[in-house]
Design a protein around this motif. Sequence first.
Motif, mmCIF file in Angstrom:
data_model
loop_
_atom_site.group_PDB
_atom_site.id
_atom_site.type_symbol
_atom_site.label_atom_id
_atom_site.label_comp_id
_atom_site.label_asym_id
_atom_site.label_seq_id
_atom_site.Cartn_x
_atom_site.Cartn_y
_atom_site.Cartn_z
ATOM 1 N N SER A 42 -2.639 8.693 19.707
ATOM 2 C CA SER A 42 -2.650 6.828 20.142
ATOM 3 C C SER A 42 -2.890 6.437 21.539
ATOM 4 O O SER A 42 -3.874 6.247 21.531
ATOM 5 C CB SER A 42 -1.360 6.536 19.498
ATOM 6 O OG SER A 42 -0.794 5.446 20.087
ATOM 7 N N GLU A 46 -2.278 1.747 15.321
ATOM 8 C CA GLU A 46 -3.129 1.697 13.842
ATOM 9 C C GLU A 46 -3.072 3.212 13.623
ATOM 10 O O GLU A 46 -5.067 2.763 14.210
ATOM 11 C CB GLU A 46 -3.061 0.657 13.363
ATOM 12 C CG GLU A 46 -2.009 -0.700 14.079
ATOM 13 C CD GLU A 46 -1.101 -0.528 12.907
ATOM 14 O OE1 GLU A 46 -1.010 -0.190 11.046
ATOM 15 O OE2 GLU A 46 -0.138 -1.467 13.205
ATOM 16 N N ILE A 47 -3.505 4.017 12.725
ATOM 17 C CA ILE A 47 -4.192 5.090 12.944
ATOM 18 C C ILE A 47 -4.124 6.259 11.632
ATOM 19 O O ILE A 47 -2.914 5.840 10.790
ATOM 20 C CB ILE A 47 -3.586 6.362 13.757
ATOM 21 C CG1 ILE A 47 -3.436 5.945 15.445
ATOM 22 C CG2 ILE A 47 -4.815 7.311 13.969
ATOM 23 C CD1 ILE A 47 -2.744 6.671 15.697
ATOM 24 N N ARG A 48 -5.110 6.334 10.940
ATOM 25 C CA ARG A 48 -4.943 7.004 9.635
ATOM 26 C C ARG A 48 -5.917 8.413 10.287
ATOM 27 O O ARG A 48 -6.154 8.971 10.031
ATOM 28 C CB ARG A 48 -6.157 6.475 9.246
ATOM 29 C CG ARG A 48 -6.307 5.115 8.003
ATOM 30 C CD ARG A 48 -7.144 4.249 7.496
ATOM 31 N NE ARG A 48 -7.847 4.871 6.338
ATOM 32 C CZ ARG A 48 -7.965 5.234 5.335
ATOM 33 N NH1 ARG A 48 -7.193 5.194 4.934
ATOM 34 N NH2 ARG A 48 -7.961 6.591 4.289
ATOM 35 N N LYS A 78 -0.367 6.336 6.814
ATOM 36 C CA LYS A 78 -1.016 5.319 7.977
ATOM 37 C C LYS A 78 0.306 5.588 8.709
ATOM 38 O O LYS A 78 1.288 5.305 7.931
ATOM 39 C CB LYS A 78 -1.155 4.089 6.924
ATOM 40 C CG LYS A 78 -1.515 2.937 8.112
ATOM 41 C CD LYS A 78 -2.242 1.707 8.009
ATOM 42 C CE LYS A 78 -1.376 1.101 7.012
ATOM 43 N NZ LYS A 78 -1.310 -0.149 6.919
ATOM 44 N N HIS A 103 3.631 13.665 11.542
ATOM 45 C CA HIS A 103 3.103 13.135 12.147
ATOM 46 C C HIS A 103 3.318 11.702 12.800
ATOM 47 O O HIS A 103 2.754 11.416 13.863
ATOM 48 C CB HIS A 103 3.004 12.719 10.849
ATOM 49 C CG HIS A 103 1.533 12.930 10.537
ATOM 50 N ND1 HIS A 103 1.556 14.169 9.341
ATOM 51 C CD2 HIS A 103 -0.255 12.569 10.386
ATOM 52 C CE1 HIS A 103 0.236 14.915 8.958
ATOM 53 N NE2 HIS A 103 -0.868 13.485 9.840
ATOM 54 N N THR A 116 2.866 5.689 6.802
ATOM 55 C CA THR A 116 3.009 4.648 4.975
ATOM 56 C C THR A 116 2.611 5.842 4.189
ATOM 57 O O THR A 116 1.175 6.740 4.295
ATOM 58 C CB THR A 116 2.451 3.221 5.571
ATOM 59 O OG1 THR A 116 3.405 2.023 5.788
ATOM 60 C CG2 THR A 116 2.214 2.636 4.188
ATOM 61 N N TYR A 139 -11.146 8.513 8.036
ATOM 62 C CA TYR A 139 -9.735 9.259 8.704
ATOM 63 C C TYR A 139 -9.596 9.436 10.356
ATOM 64 O O TYR A 139 -10.560 9.548 10.969
ATOM 65 C CB TYR A 139 -8.843 10.649 9.070
ATOM 66 C CG TYR A 139 -8.227 10.180 7.242
ATOM 67 C CD1 TYR A 139 -7.023 9.596 6.628
ATOM 68 C CD2 TYR A 139 -9.472 10.409 5.823
ATOM 69 C CE1 TYR A 139 -7.087 9.595 5.182
ATOM 70 C CE2 TYR A 139 -9.176 10.305 4.502
ATOM 71 C CZ TYR A 139 -7.815 9.848 4.379
ATOM 72 O OH TYR A 139 -7.557 9.506 2.853
ATOM 73 N N ASP A 140 -8.933 8.980 11.732
ATOM 74 C CA ASP A 140 -8.864 9.133 12.686
ATOM 75 C C ASP A 140 -8.979 10.785 13.123
ATOM 76 O O ASP A 140 -8.965 11.305 14.378
ATOM 77 C CB ASP A 140 -7.993 7.989 13.853
ATOM 78 C CG ASP A 140 -8.477 6.553 13.149
ATOM 79 O OD1 ASP A 140 -9.378 6.730 13.410
ATOM 80 O OD2 ASP A 140 -7.084 6.252 12.401
ATOM 81 N N ASP A 193 1.230 -1.113 -0.062
ATOM 82 C CA ASP A 193 -0.094 0.077 -0.462
ATOM 83 C C ASP A 193 0.702 1.757 0.326
ATOM 84 O O ASP A 193 0.972 2.390 0.947
ATOM 85 C CB ASP A 193 -0.869 -0.134 0.844
ATOM 86 C CG ASP A 193 -0.009 -0.501 2.746
ATOM 87 O OD1 ASP A 193 1.534 -0.432 2.685
ATOM 88 O OD2 ASP A 193 -0.564 0.254 3.406
ATOM 89 N N GLN A 241 -14.624 3.052 5.853
ATOM 90 C CA GLN A 241 -12.759 3.362 6.431
ATOM 91 C C GLN A 241 -12.794 5.689 6.196
ATOM 92 O O GLN A 241 -12.918 5.819 5.134
ATOM 93 C CB GLN A 241 -11.741 3.282 6.031
ATOM 94 C CG GLN A 241 -11.193 3.107 6.406
ATOM 95 C CD GLN A 241 -9.737 2.176 5.864
ATOM 96 O OE1 GLN A 241 -9.232 2.703 4.617
ATOM 97 N NE2 GLN A 241 -8.855 1.923 6.877
ATOM 98 N N SER A 282 1.569 3.308 12.413
ATOM 99 C CA SER A 282 1.548 2.530 13.197
ATOM 100 C C SER A 282 2.474 2.685 14.661
ATOM 101 O O SER A 282 3.750 3.135 14.061
ATOM 102 C CB SER A 282 2.340 1.162 11.874
ATOM 103 O OG SER A 282 1.410 1.065 11.312
#
Length: 297
Positions: free
Chosen positions: A251, A258-260, A272, A243, A284, A220-221, A126, A218, A274
Motif C-alpha cells: 500500500s 485497494e490492492i489485488r 483483495k 497478507h 476478501t 494483480y498488484d 465477491d 485486471q 483494503s
Amino acid sequence: MKLPMFVVDAFTSEAFRGNPAAVCLLENELDDDMRQKIAREMNHSETAFIQKLHPTDSFTQTEDLGLRTNRASPPLVPKPIFIEVPLGGKHSMRGCQEHKEIGENMNPTLTFVTLSGELKARQAEDGIIMDLPHCPTHHKDVKEVQDLIKLALDNVLVQDVHYSPDTKFLLVRIEDSYGRSFLENLEVNARDLTKIENTGKVQGLMLTVKGEGGGKTQGYDFYSRFFAPWLGVMEDPVTGSAHAVLGSYWSQQLGKKEIRAFQCSPRGGGMKISLQDSGRVDITGQTAFVLEGNLTI
C-alpha cells in the motif's frame, strides 16, 4: 461423541486450490490434547475449532464464537507436540462460510474470539471479508539477514527488505523485472532456512514481487510466496496473516489502499486487500466447500 467436520479451500472458488483446512464445530470446549489429536488425524496444515462461548448460545443466532486453531506436528519435530496458531484469520473466513452453511446463521458479521484478540468476518458479494489487525513493517538492513536471503534466493537481485515485528515475518522484495513466472518457478530450500536463522527473530519468510497492476485487463498488484519452517510449514499455500503484512507494505509502495494480490504457491490463491483508515485490514477471498462429515471420538 460425534463432531461435525468440514474441509474448506480458502482464497479460491475452485476445489483443490487455495488453502485447505479442516473446520470442527464444538458445542463444548475440548482440552488441548484432544484438539491436537484431532489436528493430527485430519492431517491438514491447520484445523480450526469453532465453539460456542456460552452453553446457552445457539449456532443459528449467536454473533460471537470462539476460534482456536491447531496444526499437525511439523515434520521438523521428532515427536508429537501441542502446536496452536495465534492468528486464525483465514479460519474466520472458513468459519463464516461453514457456520452459515450448517447453522443458517444470517447475522451479517460474525466475531471470532482468538488468541490474537477478536477477528471479524462478514459476507460480501465477491466473497467473505476478514477484518484483520494492521501489521506495519519497517526497513531491514539487508546485511543483518544476508545469509538467510542468500540461501533462499542465491544470486537473485533483491530490491527491498522489510520486517514485521508484530508477526516476526521477514519480507524480501525481488527486483521488479523478475515477475510472476520467475517467482512461481523459484526453488527454495525451506528446510535449511532454520539452520541459518535460529535466533527466534524470524518466524516466516515472504518473497514478493511487483505485479502488473491495472491496465486493459485486471491484474494483480503483487505476487508472493510464504515459507515458515520455523513454524513447521515448508510453504503455505495461501496465507491471510502474511497478507496483512504484505498489504501494509505494498500500500505504501504503490500509493493505493485497494490492492489485488496472488500467492503463487503450487495450489495458488488470490484475494483483495483494503487498508482501512481505522488501522485495520480487510481481506476478501472466496471459499470452496469440499467435504462434510462427522468425526467420532
